[in-house]
Design an enzyme around this catalytic site. Structure first.
Site, PDB file in Angstrom:
ATOM      1  N   HIS A 117     -53.550  18.259   1.092  1.00  0.00           N
ATOM      2  CA  HIS A 117     -53.231  16.848   1.352  1.00  0.00           C
ATOM      3  C   HIS A 117     -54.488  16.117   1.836  1.00  0.00           C
ATOM      4  O   HIS A 117     -54.797  15.015   1.408  1.00  0.00           O
ATOM      5  CB  HIS A 117     -52.144  16.716   2.429  1.00  0.00           C
ATOM      6  CG  HIS A 117     -50.746  16.933   1.937  1.00  0.00           C
ATOM      7  ND1 HIS A 117     -50.310  18.140   1.473  1.00  0.00           N
ATOM      8  CD2 HIS A 117     -49.691  16.080   1.840  1.00  0.00           C
ATOM      9  CE1 HIS A 117     -49.046  18.026   1.123  1.00  0.00           C
ATOM     10  NE2 HIS A 117     -48.634  16.777   1.325  1.00  0.00           N
ATOM     11  N   ASP A 172      -7.232  -6.304  -4.145  1.00  0.00           N
ATOM     12  CA  ASP A 172      -6.935  -5.237  -5.109  1.00  0.00           C
ATOM     13  C   ASP A 172      -7.186  -5.703  -6.530  1.00  0.00           C
ATOM     14  O   ASP A 172      -7.524  -4.912  -7.398  1.00  0.00           O
ATOM     15  CB  ASP A 172      -5.458  -4.822  -5.000  1.00  0.00           C
ATOM     16  CG  ASP A 172      -5.281  -3.682  -4.016  1.00  0.00           C
ATOM     17  OD1 ASP A 172      -6.288  -3.115  -3.591  1.00  0.00           O
ATOM     18  OD2 ASP A 172      -4.119  -3.372  -3.686  1.00  0.00           O
ATOM     19  N   GLU A 199      -9.166   1.889   5.500  1.00  0.00           N
ATOM     20  CA  GLU A 199      -9.711   1.457   4.212  1.00  0.00           C
ATOM     21  C   GLU A 199      -9.531  -0.068   4.093  1.00  0.00           C
ATOM     22  O   GLU A 199     -10.461  -0.804   3.812  1.00  0.00           O
ATOM     23  CB  GLU A 199      -8.955   2.172   3.091  1.00  0.00           C
ATOM     24  CG  GLU A 199      -9.389   1.741   1.710  1.00  0.00           C
ATOM     25  CD  GLU A 199      -8.397   2.108   0.626  1.00  0.00           C
ATOM     26  OE1 GLU A 199      -7.256   2.523   0.947  1.00  0.00           O
ATOM     27  OE2 GLU A 199      -8.751   1.969  -0.551  1.00  0.00           O
ATOM     28  N   HIS A 200      -8.295  -0.520   4.306  1.00  0.00           N
ATOM     29  CA  HIS A 200      -7.997  -1.953   4.298  1.00  0.00           C
ATOM     30  C   HIS A 200      -7.541  -2.362   5.695  1.00  0.00           C
ATOM     31  O   HIS A 200      -6.741  -1.663   6.308  1.00  0.00           O
ATOM     32  CB  HIS A 200      -6.842  -2.279   3.343  1.00  0.00           C
ATOM     33  CG  HIS A 200      -7.070  -1.830   1.942  1.00  0.00           C
ATOM     34  ND1 HIS A 200      -6.432  -0.735   1.400  1.00  0.00           N
ATOM     35  CD2 HIS A 200      -7.857  -2.327   0.962  1.00  0.00           C
ATOM     36  CE1 HIS A 200      -6.805  -0.590   0.148  1.00  0.00           C
ATOM     37  NE2 HIS A 200      -7.679  -1.532  -0.151  1.00  0.00           N
ATOM     38  N   GLN A 240       0.831  -1.213   0.000  1.00  0.00           N
ATOM     39  CA  GLN A 240       0.000   0.000   0.000  1.00  0.00           C
ATOM     40  C   GLN A 240       0.858   1.252   0.000  1.00  0.00           C
ATOM     41  O   GLN A 240       0.472   2.270  -0.572  1.00  0.00           O
ATOM     42  CB  GLN A 240      -0.949  -0.006   1.200  1.00  0.00           C
ATOM     43  CG  GLN A 240      -2.043  -1.024   1.061  1.00  0.00           C
ATOM     44  CD  GLN A 240      -2.745  -0.941  -0.293  1.00  0.00           C
ATOM     45  OE1 GLN A 240      -3.482  -0.005  -0.575  1.00  0.00           O
ATOM     46  NE2 GLN A 240      -2.510  -1.915  -1.165  1.00  0.00           N
ATOM     47  N   HIS A 299       1.667   2.860  -3.383  1.00  0.00           N
ATOM     48  CA  HIS A 299       0.616   3.529  -4.167  1.00  0.00           C
ATOM     49  C   HIS A 299       0.969   4.988  -4.432  1.00  0.00           C
ATOM     50  O   HIS A 299       0.831   5.481  -5.551  1.00  0.00           O
ATOM     51  CB  HIS A 299      -0.719   3.492  -3.417  1.00  0.00           C
ATOM     52  CG  HIS A 299      -1.632   2.431  -3.927  1.00  0.00           C
ATOM     53  ND1 HIS A 299      -2.038   2.377  -5.232  1.00  0.00           N
ATOM     54  CD2 HIS A 299      -2.233   1.395  -3.305  1.00  0.00           C
ATOM     55  CE1 HIS A 299      -2.844   1.339  -5.394  1.00  0.00           C
ATOM     56  NE2 HIS A 299      -2.962   0.723  -4.247  1.00  0.00           N
TER      57      HIS A 299
HETATM   58  P1  NAD Z   1      -4.771  10.258 -10.399  1.00  0.00           P
HETATM   59  O1  NAD Z   1      -5.312   9.832 -11.718  1.00  0.00           O
HETATM   60  O2  NAD Z   1      -5.662  10.170  -9.219  1.00  0.00           O
HETATM   61  O3  NAD Z   1      -4.309  11.777 -10.514  1.00  0.00           O
HETATM   62  C1  NAD Z   1      -3.598  12.276 -11.590  1.00  0.00           C
HETATM   63  C2  NAD Z   1      -4.124  13.653 -11.922  1.00  0.00           C
HETATM   64  O4  NAD Z   1      -3.929  14.547 -10.835  1.00  0.00           O
HETATM   65  C3  NAD Z   1      -3.448  14.284 -13.096  1.00  0.00           C
HETATM   66  O5  NAD Z   1      -4.132  13.960 -14.282  1.00  0.00           O
HETATM   67  C4  NAD Z   1      -3.536  15.771 -12.792  1.00  0.00           C
HETATM   68  O6  NAD Z   1      -4.586  16.331 -13.536  1.00  0.00           O
HETATM   69  C5  NAD Z   1      -3.880  15.863 -11.330  1.00  0.00           C
HETATM   70  N1  NAD Z   1      -2.868  16.637 -10.602  1.00  0.00           N
HETATM   71  C6  NAD Z   1      -1.604  16.268 -10.324  1.00  0.00           C
HETATM   72  N2  NAD Z   1      -0.960  17.266  -9.675  1.00  0.00           N
HETATM   73  C7  NAD Z   1      -1.839  18.296  -9.553  1.00  0.00           C
HETATM   74  C8  NAD Z   1      -1.776  19.600  -8.964  1.00  0.00           C
HETATM   75  N3  NAD Z   1      -0.675  20.054  -8.377  1.00  0.00           N
HETATM   76  N4  NAD Z   1      -2.874  20.378  -9.020  1.00  0.00           N
HETATM   77  C9  NAD Z   1      -4.010  19.938  -9.607  1.00  0.00           C
HETATM   78  N5  NAD Z   1      -4.121  18.710 -10.181  1.00  0.00           N
HETATM   79  C10 NAD Z   1      -3.053  17.898 -10.138  1.00  0.00           C
HETATM   80  O7  NAD Z   1      -3.447   9.414 -10.205  1.00  0.00           O
HETATM   81  P2  NAD Z   1      -2.380   9.331  -9.043  1.00  0.00           P
HETATM   82  O8  NAD Z   1      -1.836  10.684  -8.739  1.00  0.00           O
HETATM   83  O9  NAD Z   1      -1.458   8.259  -9.428  1.00  0.00           O
HETATM   84  O10 NAD Z   1      -3.196   8.881  -7.764  1.00  0.00           O
HETATM   85  C11 NAD Z   1      -3.898   7.664  -7.657  1.00  0.00           C
HETATM   86  C12 NAD Z   1      -4.422   7.622  -6.235  1.00  0.00           C
HETATM   87  O11 NAD Z   1      -5.483   6.691  -6.112  1.00  0.00           O
HETATM   88  C13 NAD Z   1      -3.369   7.241  -5.208  1.00  0.00           C
HETATM   89  O12 NAD Z   1      -3.378   8.248  -4.211  1.00  0.00           O
HETATM   90  C14 NAD Z   1      -3.884   5.909  -4.656  1.00  0.00           C
HETATM   91  O13 NAD Z   1      -3.538   5.732  -3.322  1.00  0.00           O
HETATM   92  C15 NAD Z   1      -5.375   6.075  -4.846  1.00  0.00           C
HETATM   93  N6  NAD Z   1      -6.147   4.829  -4.893  1.00  0.00           N
HETATM   94  C16 NAD Z   1      -7.166   4.724  -4.011  1.00  0.00           C
HETATM   95  C17 NAD Z   1      -7.989   3.592  -4.028  1.00  0.00           C
HETATM   96  C18 NAD Z   1      -9.170   3.533  -3.076  1.00  0.00           C
HETATM   97  O14 NAD Z   1     -10.005   2.638  -3.212  1.00  0.00           O
HETATM   98  N7  NAD Z   1      -9.278   4.429  -2.143  1.00  0.00           N
HETATM   99  C19 NAD Z   1      -7.768   2.570  -4.961  1.00  0.00           C
HETATM  100  C20 NAD Z   1      -6.716   2.716  -5.863  1.00  0.00           C
HETATM  101  C21 NAD Z   1      -5.919   3.874  -5.823  1.00  0.00           C
END
Ligand code: NAD
Length: 425
Positions: free
Chosen positions: A413, A354, A320-321, A253, A256
């Site tokens: 009513h 996952d 969450e997990h 985790q 991520h």
């Molecule tokens: P993401 O797709 O969530 O975010 C990417 C986007 O963030 C980019 O396209 C951009 O537009 C935006 N961004 C980046 N920096 C920015 C800034 N400074 N200002 C405004 N917008 C900005 O992808 P990621 O960043 O890889 O994140 C994925 C997230 O999903 C991780 O935090 C992971 O822990 C989480 N996740 C959660 C679960 C759940 O069930 N809760 C499951 C899988 C993944």
């Protein structure tokens, strides 16, 4: 990794704080981007895609030709198909039948579920192309019978979408895919643009920008599955756990994102020390070592006195997990009140949920497991209630309705009942 021994209850709140930014920190940016999308549509979506993802498009939509081009190995295809089968089976089994009852003679009430017609799926793609999330969202959406299922996912630096995302989307029957991410994707699905359809409910995890944007989207009448932000894992392990397994779960985790958080709660100091040593050993070999190491900085190993204290702390954190490895498994299972998804025993890694065991991985983070469920079949359905009252029925309940309407001062009513009762005299 911070080691905390026997923390006093007064310190729990600060001890269990998430490293994520709060809504207020990001809200202003979201509101500005949303307003611009409302006014300028695709133009604004393009502007922010260029700003945050560094690419510009003529067409934000993935075309059929690109979908067909997506190539991944046969082995990966088979793995995705195996996962699809399990996720389909588990979610299909969640169907409930119509509930119907005659509440009193002549008054029949029933409840049936209907799909939400237009749904938008957000598939994270910033630091890892989470094609597994498509399985978690598109499969229940299809099973529920949603009519329009659109998908938004951020492009990579070259403007491409990972082929595994394209393959999985096509396999699950999603054909409207847009190359947009972050706040601009959520804004586009909230307001609709010339290219991107407006939806009624937005699903999917994402980083803190995505999570806050989803929460703000609700102010504009769009529903969301839940606030599903940076991933977290809490493990409770006693001496029956294998330290190397626990360390691998915590790292799974942590990798991520830098804003992920992992926590070990234990009543065994020996386990705490062994897990820490294993984490340091395994971390060295991870390709995403830098990300995981940052997340580990936000993470904690907590030693508590008793199992009662442990479960109280776990419920307060609402992970969450939640991985549980204990000789007193039943005690911990019976007493868990707040968790997104629970993984039990030495041979149930969180990665199973996952990807492929069947349960959904889109789960509430940041303590929202206290009041939200993870995504499931019902997330894509609405319950509609129906009623049919016969002449006998209206005679049975009419007087009570008249009295209650009058007491509330709502004459119209009352009239709606009085007219009918009179017609039967
Ligand atoms: P993401 O797709 O969530 O975010 C990417 C986007 O963030 C980019 O396209 C951009 O537009 C935006 N961004 C980046 N920096 C920015 C800034 N400074 N200002 C405004 N917008 C900005 O992808 P990621 O960043 O890889 O994140 C994925 C997230 O999903 C991780 O935090 C992971 O822990 C989480 N996740 C959660 C679960 C759940 O069930 N809760 C499951 C899988 C993944």
């Amino acid at each position: 990794m911070k080691k905390i021994k026997f923390p006093k209850k007064e310190t729990w709140q600060s001890l269990l704080q998430r490293p994520t930014k709060q809504v207020a920190d990001i809200e202003q940016t979201v509101l500005e981007i949303f307003n611009e999308i409302k006014l300028k549509g695709d133009l604004a979506v393009n502007k922010y895609t260029k700003l945050f993802d560094g690419v510009e498009f003529e067409n934000l939509k993935v075309v059929e030709k690109d979908l067909n081009k997506a190539k991944i190995s046969e082995e990966l295809k088979q793995a995705i198909q195996l996962a699809k089968g399990n996720i389909e089976r588990f979610h299909d089994a969640q169907r409930t039948s119509k509930v119907a009852i005659e509440t009193m003679k002549g008054v029949v009430c029933w409840q049936e579920k209907r799909p939400i017609q237009k749904v938008g799926l957000y598939i994270p793609g910033g630091t890892a192309p989470l094609f597994s999330t498509i399985l978690m969202l598109a499969i229940p959406a299809k099973l529920a019978g949603c009519k329009e299922i659109i998908l938004c996912t951020p492009p990579d630096k070259n403007g491409n979408i990972n082929p595994a995302i394209l393959y999985t989307a096509k396999l699950c029957g999603v054909t409207k895919i847009f190359k947009i991410g972050g706040i601009q994707a959520i804004g586009a699905m909230t307001f609709g643009t010339k290219t991107i359809p407006q939806v009624s409910k937005i699903f999917g995890p994402g980083n803190q920008f995505v999570t806050v944007a989803k929460q703000i989207a609700t102010k504009y009448g769009v529903a969301i599955d839940m606030p599903a932000g940076p991933s977290e894992l809490l493990v409770y392990a006693d001496d029956t756990a294998k330290a190397s397994f626990i360390a691998s779960d915590l790292l799974s985790q942590a990798e991520h994102g830098i804003d992920s958080q992992v926590i070990l709660v234990t009543t065994s100091e020996k386990m705490m020390i062994s897990v820490e040593a294993e984490i340091l050993k395994q971390l060295e070999k991870l390709p995403r070592k830098e990300i995981a190491a940052k997340a580990i900085e936000n993470s904690k190993l907590i030693l508590v006195d008793t199992e009662d204290e442990a479960i109280e702390l776990i419920n307060e954190y609402a992970p969450e997990h939640y991985i549980l490895v204990s000789k007193n498994e039943d005690y911990f299972l019976d007493n868990i009140a707040n968790a997104g998804s629970v993984f039990i025993g030495n041979y149930t890694p969180e990665s199973a949920g996952d990807y492929a065991s069947g349960t959904n991985h889109t789960l509430p983070t940041n303590g929202f497991a206290k009041q939200y469920s993870g995504v499931n079949l019902d997330s894509f359905l609405k319950s509609i209630t129906f009623q049919k009252i016969s002449e006998k029925g209206i005679q049975n309940i009419g007087k009570s309705i008249e009295l209650m309407a009058e007491a509330e001062g709502l004459q119209a009513h009352k009239n709606a009942v009085t007219l009918r009762l009179k017609s039967l005299e």
